[in-house]
Design a protein around this motif. Sequence first.
Motif, PDB file in Angstrom:
ATOM      1  N   TYR A  23       0.720  -1.297  -0.158  1.00  0.00           N
ATOM      2  CA  TYR A  23      -0.532   0.171   0.556  1.00  0.00           C
ATOM      3  C   TYR A  23       0.557   1.607   0.380  1.00  0.00           C
ATOM      4  CZ  TYR A  23       0.768  -0.543   5.246  1.00  0.00           C
ATOM      5  OH  TYR A  23       1.635  -0.350   5.739  1.00  0.00           O
ATOM      6  N   HIS A  37       1.932   6.916   0.025  1.00  0.00           N
ATOM      7  CA  HIS A  37       1.072   5.191  -0.063  1.00  0.00           C
ATOM      8  C   HIS A  37       0.608   5.173  -1.884  1.00  0.00           C
ATOM      9  CE1 HIS A  37      -3.478   4.698  -0.801  1.00  0.00           C
ATOM     10  NE2 HIS A  37      -3.346   3.898   0.202  1.00  0.00           N
ATOM     11  N   SER A  39      -1.035   5.180  -4.005  1.00  0.00           N
ATOM     12  CA  SER A  39      -1.524   6.326  -5.139  1.00  0.00           C
ATOM     13  C   SER A  39      -0.548   7.576  -5.535  1.00  0.00           C
ATOM     14  CB  SER A  39      -2.990   6.725  -4.575  1.00  0.00           C
ATOM     15  OG  SER A  39      -2.867   7.510  -3.494  1.00  0.00           O
ATOM     16  N   GLU A  40       0.350   7.726  -4.219  1.00  0.00           N
ATOM     17  CA  GLU A  40       1.377   9.266  -3.864  1.00  0.00           C
ATOM     18  C   GLU A  40       2.387   8.266  -4.732  1.00  0.00           C
ATOM     19  OE1 GLU A  40      -0.240  12.041  -4.219  1.00  0.00           O
ATOM     20  OE2 GLU A  40      -1.735  11.467  -3.311  1.00  0.00           O
ATOM     21  N   SER A  43       1.809   9.852 -11.052  1.00  0.00           N
ATOM     22  CA  SER A  43       0.596   9.791 -11.478  1.00  0.00           C
ATOM     23  C   SER A  43      -0.587   8.303 -11.967  1.00  0.00           C
ATOM     24  CB  SER A  43       0.425  10.656 -12.482  1.00  0.00           C
ATOM     25  OG  SER A  43       0.850  12.231 -11.986  1.00  0.00           O
ATOM     26  N   SER A  44       0.415   7.870 -12.811  1.00  0.00           N
ATOM     27  CA  SER A  44       0.261   6.561 -13.459  1.00  0.00           C
ATOM     28  C   SER A  44       0.057   5.762 -12.523  1.00  0.00           C
ATOM     29  CB  SER A  44       0.806   6.059 -14.909  1.00  0.00           C
ATOM     30  OG  SER A  44       1.977   6.270 -14.292  1.00  0.00           O
ATOM     31  N   TYR A  45      -0.601   4.372 -13.009  1.00  0.00           N
ATOM     32  CA  TYR A  45      -1.609   3.341 -11.883  1.00  0.00           C
ATOM     33  C   TYR A  45      -0.524   2.899 -12.120  1.00  0.00           C
ATOM     34  CZ  TYR A  45      -2.645  -1.529 -11.234  1.00  0.00           C
ATOM     35  OH  TYR A  45      -3.158  -2.390 -10.128  1.00  0.00           O
ATOM     36  N   SER A  76       4.031  12.764  -0.988  1.00  0.00           N
ATOM     37  CA  SER A  76       3.806  12.290  -2.810  1.00  0.00           C
ATOM     38  C   SER A  76       5.346  12.570  -2.818  1.00  0.00           C
ATOM     39  CB  SER A  76       2.403  13.498  -2.547  1.00  0.00           C
ATOM     40  OG  SER A  76       2.344  12.812  -4.097  1.00  0.00           O
ATOM     41  N   ARG A  78       3.967  12.453  -6.590  1.00  0.00           N
ATOM     42  CA  ARG A  78       3.410  13.014  -7.249  1.00  0.00           C
ATOM     43  C   ARG A  78       3.119  14.242  -7.896  1.00  0.00           C
ATOM     44  NH1 ARG A  78      -2.738   9.863  -7.961  1.00  0.00           N
ATOM     45  NH2 ARG A  78      -3.599  11.132  -8.896  1.00  0.00           N
ATOM     46  N   HIS A  87      -5.063  16.896  -9.900  1.00  0.00           N
ATOM     47  CA  HIS A  87      -4.565  16.702  -8.343  1.00  0.00           C
ATOM     48  C   HIS A  87      -3.743  17.684  -8.114  1.00  0.00           C
ATOM     49  CE1 HIS A  87      -1.206  14.209  -7.962  1.00  0.00           C
ATOM     50  NE2 HIS A  87      -1.704  14.598  -7.118  1.00  0.00           N
TER      51      HIS A  87
END
Length: 130
Positions: A23, A37, A39-40, A43-45, A76, A78, A87
């Motif tokens: 995670y 995290h 997700s940070e 930007s891409s998957y 982050s 990202r 975002h």
Amino acid sequence: MKHDKLIKIGDIMEVEITGLQKYGAFVKFGKYRGLIHISEIKSSYVADIHDLVAVGQRCQAQVIDIDEYNSKISLSFRTLEAHPQTHHMQRKFHFNNPTNKIGFKPFNEHLVSWTKEQVSYLKTVKGIAG
């Protein structure tokens, strides 16, 4: 560790990755510890965080949230990308707007009133006794 206000949301820090989980990445910077995290990370998957970062790696990360109650800091990669997705502009607005409340503290401040509103709604509309 109680947050001592030396760092703030928007600060860019030199971090070292100290651990990886599916995670996210745990990091340290100075006397602080934080989490980036998954997700940070970018930007891409991101299918597997291990493909992008490694324990011991040093890099730049931006502080995006400080949870003073639980002494947790979110960072982050990202937001530092050359062309991050939308975002980044939303976060930039929050960083540059000191009156805008983000994070866990505002949630905690409003939780009691939201709960009272919900209970009142359930009593009047749904006919639930309380």
